[in-house]
Design a protein around this motif. Sequence first.
Motif, PDB file in Angstrom:
ATOM      1  N   THR A  54       0.948  -1.077  -0.062  1.00 24.93           N
ATOM      2  CA  THR A  54       0.014  -0.024   0.109  1.00 24.93           C
ATOM      3  C   THR A  54       0.952   1.146   0.208  1.00 24.93           C
ATOM      4  N   SER A  55       1.909   1.224   0.852  1.00 25.16           N
ATOM      5  CA  SER A  55       2.619   2.412   1.137  1.00 25.16           C
ATOM      6  C   SER A  55       3.845   2.545  -0.042  1.00 25.16           C
ATOM      7  N   GLY A  56       4.246   1.287  -0.261  1.00 23.52           N
ATOM      8  CA  GLY A  56       5.385   1.222  -1.076  1.00 23.52           C
ATOM      9  C   GLY A  56       6.931   1.288  -0.405  1.00 23.52           C
ATOM     10  N   ASP A  57       6.621   1.348   1.304  1.00 22.88           N
ATOM     11  CA  ASP A  57       7.925   1.339   2.069  1.00 22.88           C
ATOM     12  C   ASP A  57       8.390  -0.061   1.900  1.00 22.88           C
ATOM     13  N   THR A  58       9.909   0.246   1.679  1.00 22.74           N
ATOM     14  CA  THR A  58      10.994  -0.997   1.508  1.00 22.74           C
ATOM     15  C   THR A  58      11.910  -0.976   2.540  1.00 22.74           C
ATOM     16  N   TYR A  59      12.390  -2.408   2.555  1.00 15.78           N
ATOM     17  CA  TYR A  59      13.438  -2.567   3.461  1.00 15.78           C
ATOM     18  C   TYR A  59      14.314  -3.676   2.657  1.00 15.78           C
ATOM     19  N   TYR A  60      15.775  -3.425   2.884  1.00 20.83           N
ATOM     20  CA  TYR A  60      16.703  -4.155   2.425  1.00 20.83           C
ATOM     21  C   TYR A  60      17.665  -4.551   3.553  1.00 20.83           C
ATOM     22  N   THR A  61      18.271  -5.894   3.377  1.00 18.52           N
ATOM     23  CA  THR A  61      19.172  -6.352   4.091  1.00 18.52           C
ATOM     24  C   THR A  61      20.578  -5.376   3.815  1.00 18.52           C
TER      25      THR A  61
END
Length: 122
Positions: A54-61
Amino acid sequence: HVQLVESGGDSVQAGGSLRLSCAASGNIGTTYYWGWFRQAPGKEREGVARIETTSGDTYYTHSVRGRFTISQDDSKNVVYLQMNSLKPEDTAMYYCAAGLTASQALGLRPSYQGRGTQVTVS
């Protein structure tokens, strides 16, 4: 019957790029997070990246930040992982995952999981 199907894996030289795709067939229902995790022979599963739909929030290692980008298409039924500046340590089977939680999208008991696509960097 919902399936996640990955594509785009290949063998490349260090410094090269690949784009992985994950397409969902069937009605995936309510799925808040999509992501990618990888597993190399003899190593533990590692969550690579995830996106909140929904928000497009991302996370990466940490090891892929600045090199990998996760994105989704407008239909939100296809998720991509753009991988640049590939290193030999990125060699692994890459799996697409989806679920209600961020952890599921990073491979922790996902609601949905594909069969994987092999990435080999030499």
